[in-house]
Write an enzyme that holds these catalytic residues in place. Structure first.
Site, PDB file in Angstrom:
ATOM      1  N   LYS A  68       0.985  -1.321  -0.036  1.00 32.67           N
ATOM      2  CA  LYS A  68      -0.043   0.159   0.120  1.00 32.67           C
ATOM      3  C   LYS A  68       0.871   1.241   0.028  1.00 32.67           C
ATOM      4  O   LYS A  68       0.318   2.490  -0.333  1.00 32.67           O
ATOM      5  CB  LYS A  68      -1.078   0.254   1.087  1.00 32.67           C
ATOM      6  N   LYS A  70      -5.610 -11.462  -6.059  1.00 32.12           N
ATOM      7  CA  LYS A  70      -6.628 -11.733  -5.121  1.00 32.12           C
ATOM      8  C   LYS A  70      -7.995 -10.934  -5.494  1.00 32.12           C
ATOM      9  O   LYS A  70      -7.766  -9.686  -6.051  1.00 32.12           O
ATOM     10  CB  LYS A  70      -6.087 -11.224  -3.865  1.00 32.12           C
ATOM     11  N   LYS A 126     -11.558  -5.181  -3.520  1.00 34.69           N
ATOM     12  CA  LYS A 126     -12.266  -4.111  -3.748  1.00 34.69           C
ATOM     13  C   LYS A 126     -11.606  -3.055  -4.457  1.00 34.69           C
ATOM     14  O   LYS A 126     -12.255  -2.195  -5.076  1.00 34.69           O
ATOM     15  CB  LYS A 126     -12.590  -3.532  -2.050  1.00 34.69           C
TER      16      LYS A 126
HETATM   17  P1  AMP Z   1     -11.144  -6.426   3.684  1.00 40.06           P
HETATM   18  O1  AMP Z   1     -12.088  -6.183   2.639  1.00 40.06           O
HETATM   19  O2  AMP Z   1      -9.725  -6.143   3.357  1.00 40.06           O
HETATM   20  O3  AMP Z   1     -11.498  -5.597   5.017  1.00 40.06           O
HETATM   21  O4  AMP Z   1     -11.326  -7.786   4.293  1.00 40.06           O
HETATM   22  C1  AMP Z   1     -12.111  -8.405   4.969  1.00 40.06           C
HETATM   23  C2  AMP Z   1     -12.204  -9.907   5.496  1.00 40.06           C
HETATM   24  O5  AMP Z   1     -12.533 -10.519   3.865  1.00 40.06           O
HETATM   25  C3  AMP Z   1     -10.719 -10.485   5.867  1.00 40.06           C
HETATM   26  O6  AMP Z   1     -10.976 -11.426   6.671  1.00 40.06           O
HETATM   27  C4  AMP Z   1     -10.198 -10.846   4.581  1.00 40.06           C
HETATM   28  O7  AMP Z   1      -9.024 -11.619   4.752  1.00 40.06           O
HETATM   29  C5  AMP Z   1     -11.208 -11.488   3.561  1.00 40.06           C
HETATM   30  N1  AMP Z   1     -10.966 -11.330   2.215  1.00 40.06           N
HETATM   31  C6  AMP Z   1     -10.753 -10.221   1.497  1.00 40.06           C
HETATM   32  N2  AMP Z   1     -10.381 -10.556   0.266  1.00 40.06           N
HETATM   33  C7  AMP Z   1     -10.461 -11.797   0.161  1.00 40.06           C
HETATM   34  C8  AMP Z   1     -10.272 -12.965  -0.976  1.00 40.06           C
HETATM   35  N3  AMP Z   1     -10.200 -12.430  -2.097  1.00 40.06           N
HETATM   36  N4  AMP Z   1     -10.524 -14.296  -0.689  1.00 40.06           N
HETATM   37  C9  AMP Z   1     -10.609 -14.441   0.723  1.00 40.06           C
HETATM   38  N5  AMP Z   1     -10.927 -13.662   1.673  1.00 40.06           N
HETATM   39  C10 AMP Z   1     -10.771 -12.596   1.513  1.00 40.06           C
END
Ligand code: AMP
Ligand code: TRP
Length: 332
Positions: A112, A195, A198
């Site tokens: 980041k 991955k 968002k």
């Molecule tokens: P975030 O959107 O970064 O706040 O992620 C929230 C939760 O979703 C965390 O537990 C991440 O590890 C999980 N997560 C986000 N993107 C993925 C993905 N592509 N595959 C699996 N888990 C994800």
């Protein structure tokens, strides 16, 4: 048995299939066996620039999505991270004991901050310290997350050990990461080596939990595939196939072997149609519930206020223990 679990998601846009399969889908059944705390990670969200109005709307939207996915506000504590001041206060204390080198080595910080160099804010570096505070304030036994959070959970354990050593006793127990085998890493529909995220500029790379049936069908039909027919060997060398199969298996509750069986010897199109059907049957009701709940801001706010009160009691008690052990001033 797990007594308390805790997890959270950043309110930075629509939640997607990776958030659902990596995190929320595991959270729902845990409510039957543990005391659960699910929060909306708004203080972490501002480590990158946010539009204030949008952020505020996204906090309620994330709460609505939690509920729509099956998080039960009667059973679980749901709150916004920034509404419980102990998170920021404990993070400051941990900031003062965490070596800078540990933070500079974090993959997410490196990714980041890469484009911003010296301009990256201090909060981006301190991000995992705040996460350690989020977790340790509540003494959970386990934290259900996707695989990208493993490094941050290891750091949380290291900070707990550091604190314990400093105060001379095992005040913090070490929380375990709960990462499912298949849902750990859902990949982009446009590139099976990246991955699902968002922040990907291509909306076609992810299924959002509020997508329409048409959007889902369009994205899945356009999803990257390869020229080979489907067979069970060497799936590990075919990232797009592996991803589509993993998603279908998670949605239907079948094993990978059961999932691939009907498609052996065929091209991708039948697999994609089955995936569209499974996605539509699970995602559309979630999207509809999210939209309906969003109309009732007062209801969502009442849940967040109730959650804030419950969380604050637990978090404040831990903060007082920590302050006392650090020699900081605590009201006699
Ligand atoms: P975030 O959107 O970064 O706040 O992620 C929230 C939760 O979703 C965390 O537990 C991440 O590890 C999980 N997560 C986000 N993107 C993925 C993905 N592509 N595959 C699996 N888990 C994800
Ligand atoms: N860093 C996590 C993510 O981006 C969100 C998060 C913040 C979190 N604090 C947490 C997750 C505590 C679990 C527990 O996904």
């Amino acid at each position: 048995m797990t007594r308390r679990i805790l997890s959270g998601i950043q309110p930075t846009g629509n939640l997607h299939l990776g958030n659902y399969l990596g995190a929320i889908q595991q959270w729902v059944p845990l409510q039957q066996v543990a005391e659960c705390i699910f929060f909306i990670v708004d203080s972490h969200a501002i480590t990158v620039p946010q539009d204030p109005k949008q952020l505020q709307a996204n906090i309620r939207r994330t709460a609505a999505t939690y509920l729509a996915c099956g998080i039960d506000p009667e059973r679980s504590i749901i709150f916004a991270q920034s509404s419980v001041p102990a998170h920021a206060e404990l993070a400051w204390i941990f900031n003062c004991i965490t070596p800078l080198g540990w933070l500079q080595r974090m993959t997410q910080f490196k990714e980041k901050s890469a484009s911003q160099k010296e301009g990256a804010c201090l909060g981006l570096l301190a991000y995992p310290v705040l996460q350690a505070a989020d977790i340790l304030l509540y003494h959970p036994q386990a934290v259900p997350v996707g695989e990208d959070q493993k490094q941050h959970l290891e750091l949380t354990r290291d900070i707990a050990l550091l604190f314990n050593r400093l105060v001379g006793h095992d005040y913090f127990a070490l929380p375990e990461p709960l990462i499912t085998a298949q849902g750990a890493r859902i990949m982009s529909l446009r590139d099976g080596t990246k991955k699902m995220s968002k922040s990907d500029s291509s909306e076609a790379s992810r299924i959002e939990l509020t997508d329409t049936a048409d959007a889902i069908a369009h994205k899945v039909r356009r999803a990257k595939s390869d020229a080979d027919l489907i067979h069970a060997e060497h799936i590990e060398n075919r990232p797009e196939l592996a991803n589509l199969l993993a998603i279908l298996a998670l949605l239907t509750g079948q094993t990978l072997d059961q999932t691939i069986e009907p498609y052996i010897g065929k091209g991708f199109s039948a697999l994609k149609e089955a995936l569209i059907e499974a996605l539509v049957s699970i995602i559309i009701p979630i999207g509809e519930k999210t939209e309906a709940l969003q109309q009732d801001a007062a209801y969502l706010d009442a849940i967040l206020i109730k959650g804030q009160k419950a969380a604050n009691v637990i978090a404040h008690a831990t903060l007082m223990d920590v302050k006392e052990r650090m020699g900081l001033w605590v009201k006699p």
